[in-house]
Design a protein around this motif. Sequence first.
Motif, PDB file in Angstrom:
ATOM      1  N   PRO A 217     -10.051 -25.043  23.454  1.00 31.26           N
ATOM      2  CA  PRO A 217     -10.871 -26.013  22.722  1.00 31.26           C
ATOM      3  C   PRO A 217     -10.936 -25.676  21.241  1.00 31.26           C
ATOM      4  N   PRO A 218     -10.671 -26.644  20.367  1.00 29.45           N
ATOM      5  CA  PRO A 218     -10.545 -26.336  18.932  1.00 29.45           C
ATOM      6  C   PRO A 218     -11.810 -25.768  18.302  1.00 29.45           C
ATOM      7  N   LEU A 219     -12.972 -26.183  18.787  1.00 31.67           N
ATOM      8  CA  LEU A 219     -14.217 -25.718  18.171  1.00 31.67           C
ATOM      9  C   LEU A 219     -14.580 -24.293  18.587  1.00 31.67           C
ATOM     10  N   THR A 220     -13.863 -23.731  19.551  1.00 32.61           N
ATOM     11  CA  THR A 220     -14.131 -22.357  19.992  1.00 32.61           C
ATOM     12  C   THR A 220     -13.126 -21.362  19.432  1.00 32.61           C
ATOM     13  N   ARG A 221     -12.090 -21.833  18.773  1.00 29.25           N
ATOM     14  CA  ARG A 221     -11.040 -20.940  18.280  1.00 29.25           C
ATOM     15  C   ARG A 221     -11.441 -20.295  16.959  1.00 29.25           C
ATOM     16  N   GLN A 222     -10.941 -19.097  16.773  1.00 29.16           N
ATOM     17  CA  GLN A 222     -11.130 -18.437  15.494  1.00 29.16           C
ATOM     18  C   GLN A 222     -10.229 -19.036  14.424  1.00 29.16           C
ATOM     19  N   VAL A 223      -9.015 -19.446  14.838  1.00 30.70           N
ATOM     20  CA  VAL A 223      -8.054 -19.994  13.892  1.00 30.70           C
ATOM     21  C   VAL A 223      -7.501 -21.302  14.450  1.00 30.70           C
ATOM     22  N   VAL A 224      -7.565 -22.354  13.644  1.00 30.22           N
ATOM     23  CA  VAL A 224      -6.937 -23.632  13.972  1.00 30.22           C
ATOM     24  C   VAL A 224      -6.100 -24.051  12.767  1.00 30.22           C
ATOM     25  N   PRO A 225      -5.113 -24.901  12.968  1.00 32.69           N
ATOM     26  CA  PRO A 225      -4.325 -25.359  11.820  1.00 32.69           C
ATOM     27  C   PRO A 225      -5.218 -25.952  10.737  1.00 32.69           C
ATOM     28  N   ALA A 226      -4.837 -25.735   9.499  1.00 33.13           N
ATOM     29  CA  ALA A 226      -5.664 -26.172   8.377  1.00 33.13           C
ATOM     30  C   ALA A 226      -5.870 -27.675   8.355  1.00 33.13           C
ATOM     31  N   PHE A 227      -4.932 -28.445   8.916  1.00 30.29           N
ATOM     32  CA  PHE A 227      -5.062 -29.899   8.859  1.00 30.29           C
ATOM     33  C   PHE A 227      -6.057 -30.455   9.890  1.00 30.29           C
ATOM     34  N   VAL A 228      -6.515 -29.615  10.803  1.00 30.43           N
ATOM     35  CA  VAL A 228      -7.441 -30.082  11.840  1.00 30.43           C
ATOM     36  C   VAL A 228      -8.870 -30.093  11.288  1.00 30.43           C
ATOM     37  N   PRO A 229      -9.527 -31.255  11.275  1.00 25.25           N
ATOM     38  CA  PRO A 229     -10.900 -31.336  10.747  1.00 25.25           C
ATOM     39  C   PRO A 229     -11.919 -30.861  11.786  1.00 25.25           C
ATOM     40  N   ARG A 230     -12.242 -29.591  11.750  1.00 21.49           N
ATOM     41  CA  ARG A 230     -13.098 -29.007  12.788  1.00 21.49           C
ATOM     42  C   ARG A 230     -14.473 -29.654  12.862  1.00 21.49           C
ATOM     43  N   ASP A 231     -14.942 -30.244  11.760  1.00 15.72           N
ATOM     44  CA  ASP A 231     -16.265 -30.867  11.764  1.00 15.72           C
ATOM     45  C   ASP A 231     -16.225 -32.321  12.218  1.00 15.72           C
ATOM     46  N   GLU A 232     -15.056 -32.805  12.643  1.00 11.64           N
ATOM     47  CA  GLU A 232     -14.946 -34.179  13.115  1.00 11.64           C
ATOM     48  C   GLU A 232     -15.619 -34.307  14.492  1.00 11.64           C
ATOM     49  N   PRO A 233     -16.608 -35.229  14.629  1.00 13.15           N
ATOM     50  CA  PRO A 233     -17.351 -35.346  15.897  1.00 13.15           C
ATOM     51  C   PRO A 233     -16.464 -35.579  17.117  1.00 13.15           C
ATOM     52  N   SER A 234     -15.378 -36.318  16.960  1.00 16.39           N
ATOM     53  CA  SER A 234     -14.538 -36.621  18.125  1.00 16.39           C
ATOM     54  C   SER A 234     -13.946 -35.366  18.750  1.00 16.39           C
ATOM     55  N   LEU A 235     -13.735 -34.321  17.944  1.00 21.89           N
ATOM     56  CA  LEU A 235     -13.128 -33.099  18.466  1.00 21.89           C
ATOM     57  C   LEU A 235     -14.078 -32.293  19.351  1.00 21.89           C
ATOM     58  N   ARG A 236     -15.342 -32.677  19.377  1.00 20.88           N
ATOM     59  CA  ARG A 236     -16.265 -32.014  20.302  1.00 20.88           C
ATOM     60  C   ARG A 236     -15.882 -32.287  21.751  1.00 20.88           C
ATOM     61  N   ARG A 237     -15.167 -33.381  21.970  1.00 24.53           N
ATOM     62  CA  ARG A 237     -14.727 -33.733  23.332  1.00 24.53           C
ATOM     63  C   ARG A 237     -13.435 -33.035  23.715  1.00 24.53           C
ATOM     64  N   ALA A 238     -12.737 -32.491  22.738  1.00 28.25           N
ATOM     65  CA  ALA A 238     -11.420 -31.909  23.005  1.00 28.25           C
ATOM     66  C   ALA A 238     -11.542 -30.572  23.731  1.00 28.25           C
ATOM     67  N   VAL A 239     -10.769 -30.407  24.788  1.00 28.29           N
ATOM     68  CA  VAL A 239     -10.748 -29.136  25.524  1.00 28.29           C
ATOM     69  C   VAL A 239      -9.446 -28.378  25.308  1.00 28.29           C
ATOM     70  N   GLY A 240      -8.493 -29.017  24.625  1.00 30.59           N
ATOM     71  CA  GLY A 240      -7.222 -28.341  24.391  1.00 30.59           C
ATOM     72  C   GLY A 240      -6.250 -29.237  23.655  1.00 30.59           C
ATOM     73  N   ASP A 241      -5.050 -28.708  23.428  1.00 23.78           N
ATOM     74  CA  ASP A 241      -3.992 -29.495  22.803  1.00 23.78           C
ATOM     75  C   ASP A 241      -2.634 -28.946  23.193  1.00 23.78           C
ATOM     76  N   VAL A 242      -1.656 -29.819  23.120  1.00 22.80           N
ATOM     77  CA  VAL A 242      -0.243 -29.468  23.249  1.00 22.80           C
ATOM     78  C   VAL A 242       0.469 -30.139  22.090  1.00 22.80           C
ATOM     79  N   CYS A 243       1.219 -29.367  21.324  1.00 23.95           N
ATOM     80  CA  CYS A 243       1.913 -29.891  20.137  1.00 23.95           C
ATOM     81  C   CYS A 243       0.930 -30.559  19.183  1.00 23.95           C
TER      82      CYS A 243
END
Length: 316
Positions: A217-243
């Motif tokens: 889940p992106p909000l639990t990671r220490q490091v995410v790609p710089a282009f990912v907007p961690r404060d975006e509300p929709s990403l609270r629903r995300a549990v993972g990613d591929v590519c």
Amino acid sequence: MNVDAAQEARFPQELMYAAASQYYLHDATQADIAKRLGVSRATVSRLLTEARRQGIVEIKVHRPERLAGGHLASEVAAALNLHDVHLVPKVSGPALGPWLAPGLAKALAAVGLESGDVVLVSSGSTVYECAREGLGRFPGVRIAPAVGGQQDPQPWFQTNETTRLLADQVGGVPHYLHAPALPGPELFYSLQHEPSVRRVMDLWAQARCAVVGVGSPPLTRQVVPAFVPRDEPSLRRAVGDVCSRFYDRDGEPVDYPGSERLVAAGLEELRRIPHSIAVAVGGEKVASIIAGARGGYFNRLVTDALTAESILAATR
């Protein structure tokens, strides 16, 4: 022949047997054996080494049935509706590649890759580390990034570098994608018409195989790609990613501002790949693996036994 080698060659077999039987069968320490035989501890060590070299001692490590394509692997495959699951023993330590590479090597061998086949790779530390290990030789296969480059300094964010490493290891031909993962609107439009970029993107639809990581889940990671907007509300629903394609617990895509410009293989392209191999391990990725399988982002999995047990517990 040096002095040590000459001495070891002259060791009586009775002496080697005595040292080996006490050490391996009776759990005696090398110090105890040295005292009993009237030799130094260094000599005991050489006796044990020579006993193994001459075949007096044979050591066998039996892979548990539940690991070697046995019940645990088949149970996880059934639970996630995957074609195959390749298990390795419990992964430990900071370096994942040496542990997971044998499982990935088996998964790749099962594909039956031929010269000219296209293999896609994702970014991420797990795939990057595996690409540095021996995975078998597949001369002439074409290796291409499944996602554009990123401005982050860590090497595993640079998919072209992972492409280079994997191509070098397997004897393949690298194809580099000279495009950022999330370009601005004008650049994104231009890239669609750039021949060198278009050639690589066209390979996505031709891929016979893919090797992808599964992000937690992106909000639990220490490091995410710089282009990912961690404060975006929709990403609270995300549990993972591929590519860099984020998804929720049901495997449904999770969008965020700008995600429509992502330079990466899309969900439908990933679903059409005959052999899409996810490489992922760790308790923090259990939900990510389950949801990614539900969404069809991959159809094969390489993981360790502990993660596999956790997947089964979470799906029951």
